[in-house]
Write a protein that holds these residues in place. Structure first.
Motif, short mmCIF file in Angstrom:
data_model
loop_
_atom_site.label_atom_id
_atom_site.label_comp_id
_atom_site.label_asym_id
_atom_site.label_seq_id
_atom_site.Cartn_x
_atom_site.Cartn_y
_atom_site.Cartn_z
N ASP A 75 0.68 -1.16 -0.06
CA ASP A 75 -0.12 0.24 -0.08
C ASP A 75 0.75 0.94 -0.01
N ASP A 76 1.02 1.53 -1.68
CA ASP A 76 1.44 2.99 -1.49
C ASP A 76 1.21 4.30 -0.14
N PHE A 77 -0.06 4.05 -0.30
CA PHE A 77 -0.57 5.23 1.14
C PHE A 77 -0.38 4.51 2.49
N ASN A 78 0.67 3.87 2.52
CA ASN A 78 0.17 3.60 3.93
C ASN A 78 2.16 4.01 4.12
N PHE A 79 1.82 4.98 5.06
CA PHE A 79 3.28 5.45 5.51
C PHE A 79 4.53 4.62 5.82
N LEU A 80 3.99 3.00 7.06
CA LEU A 80 4.39 2.04 7.30
C LEU A 80 5.09 1.64 6.01
N SER A 81 4.82 1.28 5.00
CA SER A 81 5.29 0.89 4.18
C SER A 81 6.21 0.82 3.60
N LYS A 82 6.10 2.56 3.18
CA LYS A 82 7.02 3.65 3.05
C LYS A 82 8.49 4.09 3.85
N MET A 83 8.13 3.44 5.37
CA MET A 83 9.54 2.89 5.70
C MET A 83 10.22 1.39 6.04
N CYS A 84 9.84 0.70 4.93
CA CYS A 84 10.58 -0.47 5.02
C CYS A 84 11.25 -1.55 6.44
N LEU A 85 9.88 -1.60 6.98
CA LEU A 85 10.07 -2.27 8.31
C LEU A 85 10.51 -3.45 7.84
N THR A 86 11.42 -3.86 8.66
CA THR A 86 12.14 -5.21 8.52
C THR A 86 11.21 -6.80 8.99
N ARG A 87 10.01 -6.19 9.05
CA ARG A 87 8.78 -7.75 10.06
C ARG A 87 8.40 -7.56 8.03
N MET A 88 8.06 -6.79 8.01
CA MET A 88 6.94 -6.44 6.26
C MET A 88 8.19 -7.21 5.62
N ARG A 89 8.99 -7.18 5.27
CA ARG A 89 9.91 -8.01 4.55
C ARG A 89 10.31 -9.33 5.15
N GLU A 90 10.47 -9.76 5.92
CA GLU A 90 9.75 -11.26 6.51
C GLU A 90 9.02 -11.82 6.14
N LEU A 91 7.74 -11.21 6.22
CA LEU A 91 6.36 -12.05 5.85
C LEU A 91 5.83 -11.34 4.04
N ALA A 92 6.71 -10.79 3.79
CA ALA A 92 6.66 -10.10 1.91
C ALA A 92 7.67 -11.97 1.06
N TRP A 93 8.39 -12.39 2.30
CA TRP A 93 9.75 -13.64 1.61
C TRP A 93 8.40 -14.56 2.21
N GLN A 94 8.18 -14.58 3.08
CA GLN A 94 6.71 -15.97 3.14
C GLN A 94 6.19 -16.32 2.60
N LEU A 95 6.02 -15.48 2.02
CA LEU A 95 4.36 -14.81 1.28
C LEU A 95 4.99 -15.48 -0.59
N ALA A 96 5.88 -14.90 -0.75
CA ALA A 96 6.97 -15.46 -1.64
C ALA A 96 7.19 -16.53 -1.62
N ARG A 97 7.64 -17.23 -0.66
CA ARG A 97 7.97 -18.88 -1.02
C ARG A 97 6.80 -19.69 -0.92
N GLU A 98 5.63 -18.87 -0.22
CA GLU A 98 4.49 -19.85 -0.15
C GLU A 98 3.91 -20.13 -1.41
N ALA A 99 3.42 -19.46 -1.89
CA ALA A 99 2.91 -18.65 -3.28
C ALA A 99 3.70 -19.42 -4.19
N GLN A 100 5.62 -19.98 -4.36
CA GLN A 100 6.15 -20.36 -5.50
C GLN A 100 5.95 -21.95 -5.19
N SER A 101 5.91 -22.19 -4.15
CA SER A 101 5.34 -23.73 -3.94
C SER A 101 3.91 -24.17 -3.53
#
Length: 500
Positions: A75-101
């Motif tokens: 969500d580009d309108f959420n300032f928390l997304s713009k902060m690039c929080l590592t917890r978000m990054r970790e979850l994004a990678w988790q979702l990506a790996r599950e989707a690839q699987s």
């Protein structure tokens, strides 16, 4: 079943500070991307991670929808997304790996994916989208679903068969027709959990709307990896109609405008107020804006449209610090704006920032004095946070250690050599927040004993938490051109040393 399952990686329970606030808003940027896909005749479903447990429910969504493509569209309108929080990054990678699987091709878009494309491509993501990516998303999904070539689509980063990174030709795209997109596809998510969370915590149901995208101002600490300095605004009658729908169909009682800067166009604000009155759909709303945009006419029109609260990026009560930030704001503008909002019974709230290079104890005292003299209705305090792509980041990059992002929004770690250690800034934040809160608290013992203790902690820490190797900024404050800015060790500035 849907060809595309679109999601994002901000999960509220992973962010303790935001859980305490309990003000969840749907991911508008993600829902706009879903609207773009629908307009492109691509079947799409949404898995909203905001309040749903991604560890359990995402697998169910994959099984139910069996998508060919999974899009992690922040969500580009959420300032928390713009902060690039590592917890978000970790979850994004988790979702990506599950989707690839599950056999899906994975596409990612967002500030962090833009800044760290290589990391995403090596953690389950097949394509990273750059820039304002709604049209790119539609073109890429159409190409992949029809097995057509995609290498000529601008704004893509991916790995070739040899594992080398490839970026398509051309600049990161700007979606010139964003303001003509259909409204965000709220019907693809369940708004009831949002209603329940808001009602339980605050007694009313608030949701979010955006009237514009982007910001033309150039504060040198503000990251703009998606829109740059571009600014677009939606037609006033369309925004008013969306508010009418939210009020009459969804029972919304309050609006938060997620625009980076609201009221930039004074004529638009007048037209918006006219449309709200014509449609008889006024709802109380809050916005983010700037003090120097608060003309008498604009404030009156905002009031007429229903504005109840304005958060202004004040940052500092020191003109020196504002100049160093390239804020383009004068302290007297804040004083005038606060008075005008008060006269119109609109809550005036300040975003403040401590720790910017060059900020001394005297500058901090100027900020405290501004707050005390103007008495804002609320404040939000942050610490200077260097984000990739900013002038600020480039200036302090050599000082940044292994930790380059906050884990969550409550981390509040200063990641470069600021003038003071973290402990001091946290004590300062606690004392100033408590003082502003005390103005609304009628208990005199709270206002005296507790506050005195908190401020005493600040005064005690100030001399013992100074950072000798801190860097600051030196320039001629009389010049509007900031090209003469240089960073030097703080101890070399004798005038600054006397100030602290």
């Amino acid at each position: 079943m849907a060809d595309v399952l679109i999601t994002h990686s901000y999960h509220l329970p992973y962010d303790p500070k935001q859980v305490r606030k309990m003000q969840p808003y749907p991911p508008l940027g993600t829902l706009y991307a879903a609207s773009a896909l629908k307009a492109g005749n691509i079947s799409v479903s949404v898995f909203d991670t905001m309040l749903e447990d991604p560890d359990v429910r995402f697998a169910s969504a994959l099984e139910q929808q069996q998508p060919r493509l999974v899009v992690i569209y922040e969500d580009d309108f959420n300032f928390l997304s713009k902060m690039c929080l590592t917890r978000m990054r970790e979850l994004a990678w988790q979702l990506a790996r599950e989707a690839q699987s599950a056999g899906a091709v994975v596409i990612a878009h967002g500030s962090d994916a833009t800044d760290q494309a290589q990391l995403y491509l090596r953690n389950g993501v097949d394509f990273v989208l750059l820039g304002e990516a709604e049209q790119t998303l539609v073109e890429l999904c159409s190409a992949l679903l029809s097995h057509c070539p995609y290498s000529d689509i601008p704004g893509l980063v991916y790995l070739d068969p040899a594992g080398n990174s490839v970026q398509s030709q051309g600049k990161a795209p700007k979606n010139v027709s964003w303001n003509a997109l259909p409204r965000p596809s709220r019907e693809l998510i369940d708004l009831e959990p949002y209603r329940q969370a808001w009602s339980a915590a605050h007694g009313h149901f608030s949701t979010n709307v955006v009237a514009s995208r982007g910001c033309p101002y150039r504060c040198n600490w503000c990251a703009k990896p998606i829109s740059g300095d571009k600014f677009q605004i939606r037609p006033a009658h369309v925004v008013a109609a969306e508010i009418r729908e939210l009020k009459e169909v969804y029972g919304v009682q309050h609006i938060w405008f997620g625009d980076d800067v609201f009221a930039l166009n004074h004529h638009w604000v007048q037209e918006f107020a006219d449309e709200i009155e014509s449609m008889r759909c006024s709802l109380p709303f809050k916005i983010q804006s700037r003090a120097d945009l608060m003309t008498q006419t604009t404030v009156a029109n905002l009031k007429r449209a229903g504005c109840a609260e304005i958060w202004m990026g004040v940052e500092s009560g020191s003109q020196k610090v504002l100049n160093a930030m390239d804020k383009g704001l004068r302290v007297p503008d804040v004083i005038v704006a606060r008075a005008r909002l008060s006269e119109n019974s609109i809550r005036a709230c300040y975003f403040l920032q401590f720790g910017y290079p060059g900020e001394t104890w005297e500058d901090i005292q100027h900020t405290i004095e501004l707050v005390r003299n103007t008495r804002p209705d609320d404040i939000g305090i942050s610490f200077s946070y260097p984000l990739p792509g900013t002038i600020f980041y480039e200036r302090v990059q050599a000082q940044i250690g292994a930790k380059r992002n906050w884990t969550d929004s409550d981390d509040l770690c200063v990641m470069f050599s600021a003038a003071y250690q973290d402990e001091f800034y946290r004590a300062l934040r606690n004392a100033l927040h408590a003082e502003v809160d005390s103005w609304k608290n009628s208990d005199p013992s709270y206002q005296s004993a507790d506050l005195a203790s908190l401020w005493q902690q600040v005064y005690d820490l100030e001399p013992i938490t100074r950072v000798p190797e801190a860097t600051t900024i030196s320039f001629d404050e009389t010049k509007e051109d900031r090209d003469d800015q240089t960073f030097v060790p703080i101890q070399s500035l004798t005038s600054a040393a006397r100030q602290i």
